[in-house]
Design an enzyme around this catalytic site. Sequence first.
Site, PDB file in Angstrom:
ATOM      1  CG  ASP A  47       4.049  80.880  40.015  1.00 25.85           C
ATOM      2  OD1 ASP A  47       3.088  79.969  39.856  1.00 25.85           O
ATOM      3  OD2 ASP A  47       4.907  80.932  40.634  1.00 25.85           O
ATOM      4  N   PRO A  48       1.563  83.378  36.952  1.00 24.62           N
ATOM      5  CG  PRO A  48      -0.643  83.906  37.576  1.00 24.62           C
ATOM      6  CD  PRO A  48       0.562  83.189  37.947  1.00 24.62           C
TER       7      PRO A  48
END
Length: 301
Positions: A47-48
């Site tokens: 995930d970012p």
Amino acid sequence: MGRRRKGRDISGWLVVDKPAGITSNAVANKVRWAFDARKAGHAGTLDPEATGVLAVALGEATKTVPYITEALKAYRFTVRLGQATNTDDAEGEVIAESDARPSDAQIAEALAQFRGDILQVPPKFSAVKIDGERAYKLAREEEDFEIAARPLYVEELEMIAREDADHVTLEMVCGKGGYVRAIARDLGEALGCHGHVRDLRRIWSGPFEAEDGIDFALLDELARTPELDSYLHPLEVGLDELPELRATAEGAARLKNGNPGMVIASDVEYGDEAWASFDGKPVAVGVYKSGELHPSRVFNL
């Protein structure tokens, strides 16, 4: 005839210690640019806002990406108890709250149901496809949809710290396709208090560990310099879980042309997947049958 992508003919693996605030694809693109490589791809999306191990393959090493993607991975993450969010992490909107706070013993007991072979429903804000559309796109548009549960193997899931009543830090080792955010969400529901991921770090992925990762700022600093090449791991590290066979000279020539080639084997059985080398270089991955390797992927090194 298609245009050939410009760049260096370089192959290998780079372990990046991914910082928060950047996508995995952006990291892979940065690595490709930094090495001036023709091709790059990462093994396992983070995930970012997640940090830690992101293994990026260059050149012919991209052919070994599936073996790292399939390998076990370890995560350390902190769950914020008492709140559920629409994204199952701290970036989302709080959609439910509870004053209940479980004890350490209750948490330890609840974790047992998330070990072994389990079924997990991915978060609605994820890249899972629903009728051809990404789930996160549908979620942003506030569409009503359901995601089917998917199998996940969880080898380990343990509590390692309790920062305060609102937070618990866990470590998990799991197989391909696991969503840590879903573990946090489902643990919160099992404990009757809600929960979401506050922070997440991948500490290892297959043979790659966070402590071996290059800092993202250093990657930028060393971009397009010979010094950066020293951080590259050889292609065959991506084949760490497979047995290595030695190809004969004739066998190597046949394998390079995509044909079955003779290999010297000792600890493999008929039908085993393995890789062959010749003169210290990987030649192919395939299936061992009666003294020959039948290639599925050939390396042009």
